[in-house]
Enzyme design. Structure first.
Site, short mmCIF file in Angstrom:
data_model
loop_
_atom_site.label_atom_id
_atom_site.label_comp_id
_atom_site.label_asym_id
_atom_site.label_seq_id
_atom_site.Cartn_x
_atom_site.Cartn_y
_atom_site.Cartn_z
N ASN A 12 52.03 1.87 -2.26
CA ASN A 12 51.30 1.41 -1.38
C ASN A 12 51.54 -0.44 -2.20
O ASN A 12 51.05 -0.35 -3.15
CB ASN A 12 49.79 1.29 -2.06
CG ASN A 12 48.57 0.56 -1.66
OD1 ASN A 12 48.77 -0.39 -1.00
ND2 ASN A 12 47.08 0.94 -1.86
N LYS A 19 51.91 -0.19 -6.33
CA LYS A 19 51.31 1.20 -6.59
C LYS A 19 52.23 2.33 -6.19
O LYS A 19 52.89 1.79 -4.58
CB LYS A 19 50.35 1.34 -6.30
CG LYS A 19 49.03 -0.11 -7.01
CD LYS A 19 47.64 0.61 -7.29
CE LYS A 19 46.52 -0.58 -6.94
NZ LYS A 19 45.72 -1.42 -6.06
N ARG A 97 52.18 2.69 2.53
CA ARG A 97 50.57 2.72 2.97
C ARG A 97 50.49 1.26 3.52
O ARG A 97 50.66 0.37 3.29
CB ARG A 97 49.37 1.85 1.86
CG ARG A 97 48.04 2.41 2.71
CD ARG A 97 47.30 1.47 1.29
NE ARG A 97 45.60 1.35 1.88
CZ ARG A 97 44.58 1.01 1.78
NH1 ARG A 97 45.03 0.30 0.10
NH2 ARG A 97 43.54 0.84 1.98
N HIS A 186 39.99 1.93 6.29
CA HIS A 186 39.52 2.85 5.38
C HIS A 186 39.57 4.50 6.11
O HIS A 186 39.64 5.19 5.07
CB HIS A 186 38.36 3.23 4.49
CG HIS A 186 38.41 1.85 3.30
ND1 HIS A 186 36.76 1.32 4.18
CD2 HIS A 186 39.06 1.92 2.53
CE1 HIS A 186 36.59 0.62 2.96
NE2 HIS A 186 37.65 0.71 2.39
N LEU A 215 32.57 4.21 0.29
CA LEU A 215 31.47 3.02 0.02
C LEU A 215 32.11 3.24 -1.97
O LEU A 215 32.58 3.39 -2.60
CB LEU A 215 29.77 3.84 -1.15
CG LEU A 215 29.18 4.21 -0.21
CD1 LEU A 215 28.19 4.93 0.06
CD2 LEU A 215 29.12 3.60 1.48
N ARG A 247 32.33 -9.15 -0.40
CA ARG A 247 32.05 -9.09 1.20
C ARG A 247 30.66 -8.92 1.44
O ARG A 247 29.61 -8.39 1.34
CB ARG A 247 33.05 -8.16 2.08
CG ARG A 247 34.44 -8.95 1.45
CD ARG A 247 34.93 -7.77 2.38
NE ARG A 247 36.56 -6.93 1.26
CZ ARG A 247 36.79 -5.61 1.96
NH1 ARG A 247 36.65 -5.11 2.56
NH2 ARG A 247 37.27 -5.68 0.58
N GLY A 335 34.74 4.93 -4.77
CA GLY A 335 34.00 4.83 -6.18
C GLY A 335 32.46 4.73 -6.82
O GLY A 335 32.10 5.82 -7.36
N GLY A 337 30.04 6.19 -3.63
CA GLY A 337 29.79 6.84 -3.51
C GLY A 337 30.31 8.68 -4.65
O GLY A 337 29.27 9.78 -4.20
N GLU A 338 31.63 8.68 -5.11
CA GLU A 338 31.43 9.59 -5.87
C GLU A 338 31.01 9.06 -7.65
O GLU A 338 30.62 10.15 -8.12
CB GLU A 338 32.87 9.37 -6.10
CG GLU A 338 34.10 9.44 -5.49
CD GLU A 338 35.53 9.36 -4.94
OE1 GLU A 338 36.04 9.36 -6.05
OE2 GLU A 338 35.93 9.47 -3.95
N GLU A 389 43.39 9.23 -0.95
CA GLU A 389 44.36 8.35 -0.53
C GLU A 389 45.60 8.29 -0.10
O GLU A 389 46.87 8.72 0.51
CB GLU A 389 43.90 7.46 -0.36
CG GLU A 389 42.13 6.93 0.34
CD GLU A 389 42.01 5.52 0.55
OE1 GLU A 389 41.32 5.40 -1.29
OE2 GLU A 389 42.04 4.51 1.48
#
Ligand code: AMP
Length: 403
Positions: A12, A19, A97, A186, A215, A247, A335, A337-338, A389
Site C-alpha cells: 500500500n 506499507k 492497493r 473502502h 467507521l 472531513r 477503528g 466500529g471495532e 483489507e
C-alpha cells in the site's frame, strides 16, 4: 495457465510512504509486516516486525519507492530478522492497493504496461493517492521483476451500483466527459466484511442483504444487496457521506461557493472540508477516544459532536434499510466500529426507530473482535466484524492469478 502462488506481498504505497504485509496463502497467515515513512523527504523511518522480532530504523536513506521496497525485501529475507523468506524470488506475487479504478475497473487486474497506462489516466480522479501507488508499483517491478503484480481497487466493489445510486443530478455531459459520478471507497473493506457476515449468518452471499459501516478516521456506509454494492455514502471523492474525523461529510455544496465569494480560495475550501472539518471542527479532537472521554467528563462540545456523528450514521442506515427492503444484518467495522463501545451505543440508540436494540454488556465487552452487539429482540442483528483489507487484497491477488 494457473500459477503456483504461496507467498503474497501486499503493498500500500502513498506519495511518501509504503506499507507492506506478507501472507502465506495456504494458511492465510500474516508472516511479516512493516512500513517505510518519509520516502524521498529525508530522515526516513523503517519499521518491521515478524513473529518474535520487531525493529525501528531511523534515520535511513530512502530516496525513492524502489529503495523502500528493496529495504522491505531485504528485511523479509534477513535470517537475523525472523527469516521468513530465503530469497526475493520466494515472493510469488505482489498485490497493490489502488484507491481509484474509475469506471474502467470493477475487478482486480494483473498489471502490464497497458494496464499501467490505463491506471495512469485515472490519476486526475485521485490526485493525492493514485500517483503514489503507481510509484510503488514501478518500484516493486524493478525489485521483483519475476513476480506477477496485481492491482486491487478501493472503488471496484462499488461498480455494481445501479444508475439511480451513482448518478448525480447534473448534466449528463459531466459524467460522460469528466467522469463526474459517485464511485465510493473502502470497497476492499466492505467486501471483506460482507463475505464474513454472509458466512457468520450462514447465508449464500448472493442472498445476503447488509448495511456495512466502515467507521474510522474516514468512514463510509454501504447498502449491500445480494452480496453486491447497491449504494454507498462516499461520492466522487472520499469527502461525501457521513461525518468523519476531519472531513465534513455531506454539506450543502453552496457553502463552498459562499466561502469562495468571501475570500476563500478553492484550495482553502478543499483543505477546510478535508482537514479542518468533521468531529475535529465540532469539538477539537478527531480521535473518538478523546471525544468519548470528554463526553463522559461533561464536555458539551464533545457531546454535540458525538450526537452529530451518530445522527449522520443513522441517516444513511435508515435510508439504506428502506432501499434494501430486507436487511439481514448491520455490520460495524473500522477503528471506531471495532473498538469504540461508546460510539456504538450512541449509534444503536440513534437507530432504535428501526427496531434495533443494544446488548449493553456485549457491546461494552467488544473491542477488536467479532461479536453481536444488538439485543436478542433486535429487529436487525448488529455485528462487529474486524476488517482485514490487506488479507482481502492478498486473496484477490491470489484469485486473479490462480483462476
Ligand atoms: P481507522 O481510521 O479505521 O484506523 O480508525 C481510527 C479511529 O478509530 C481513531 O481515530 C479512533 O477514533 C478510533 N479508535 C481506535 N481505537 C479505539 C479504541 N480503542 N477506542 C475508541 N476508539 C478507537
Amino acid at each position: 495457465m494457473a500459477e503456483v502462488i504461496r507467498n503474497v506481498l501486499v503493498v500500500n504505497a502513498g506519495s511518501s510512504s509504503l506499507k507492506f504485509m506478507l501472507f502465506d496463502m495456504a494458511s492465510e497467515r500474516m508472516l511479516a509486516k512493516g512500513q517505510v515513512e518519509r520516502i524521498g523527504i529525508g530522515n526516513a523511518l523503517f519499521t518491521f516486525s515478524t513473529e518474535g522480532f520487531s525493529e525501528k530504523q531511523s534515520p535511513c536513506e530512502v530516496p525513492d519507492h524502489t529503495a523502500a521496497i528493496r529495504l522491505a525485501c531485504g528485511a523479509l529475507t534477513d535470517p537475523a530478522k525472523g527469516g521468513c523468506l530465503k530469497s526475493f524470488s520466494d515472493i510469488d506475487a505482489v498485490g497493490h492497493r489502488l484507491v481509484h479504478g474509475g469506471e474502467r475497473y470493477s475487478a482486480p487486474v494483473r498489471l502490464d504496461e497497458a494496464a499501467l497506462r490505463e491506471i495512469e489516466k485515472l490519476s486526475p480522479l485521485a490526485p493525492l493517492h493514485n500517483p503514489g501507488a503507481l510509484q510503488g508499483i514501478r518500484g516493486c517491478e524493478q525489485v521483483l521483476p519475476g513476480a506477477p503484480h496485481v492491482a486491487v481497487f478501493d472503488t471496484a466493489f462499488h461498480q455494481t451500483m445501479p444508475e439511480e445510486s451513482y448518478l448525480y443530478a447534473l448534466p449528463k455531459e459531466l459524467h460522460e466527459r469528466l467522469g463526474v459520478r459517485k464511485y465510493g471507497f473502502h470497497g476492499t473493506s466492505h467486501r471483506f466484511v460482507t463475505e464474513r457476515a454472509a458466512a457468520l449468518l450462514g447465508k449464500p452471499l448472493d442472498q445476503t442483504n447488509l448495511v456495512t459501516c466502515h467507521l474510522g478516521n474516514g468512514s463510509s456506509i454501504t447498502a449491500v444487496k445480494g452480496g453486491k454494492c447497491f449504494d454507498t455514502s462516499m461520492g466522487m471523492t472520499p469527502l461525501a457521506g457521513v461525518v468523519m474525523g476531519t472531513r465534513s461529510g455531506d454539506v450543502d455544496p453552496a457553502v463552498a461557493f459562499y466561502l469562495m465569494k468571501n475570500g476563500y480560495s478553492a484550495e482553502d475550501v478543499d483543505a477546510l472540508f478535508n482537514k479542518q472539518a468533521g468531529v475535529k471542527a465540532l469539538c477539537g479532537s478527531s480521535d473518538m477516544r478523546d471525544v468519548c472521554a470528554a463526553c463522559e467528563a461533561g464536555d458539551r462540545d464533545a457531546q454535540v459532536a458525538l450526537a452529530r456523528l451518530v445522527h449522520s450514521y443513522a441517516m444513511y442506515v435508515g435510508g439504506y434499510v428502506a432501499l434494501l427492503g430486507r436487511t439481514d444484518a448491520i455490520v460495524l467495522t473500522g477503528g471506531i466500529g471495532e473498538n469504540s463501545w461508546e460510539t456504538r451505543a450512541a449509534f444503536l440508540k440513534a437507530i432504535a426507530g428501526l427496531g434495533v436494540t443494544l446488548d449493553e454488556a456485549a457491546n461494552r465487552a467488544t473491542r477488536g473482535v467479532e461479536a453481536t452487539v444488538s439485543g436478542k429482540d433486535s429487529a436487525i442483528p448488529v455485528l462487529v466484524i474486524p476488517t482485514n483489507e490487506e488479507l482481502m487484497i492478498a486473496r484477490e491477488t491470489f484469485a486473479v492469478l490462480t483462476k
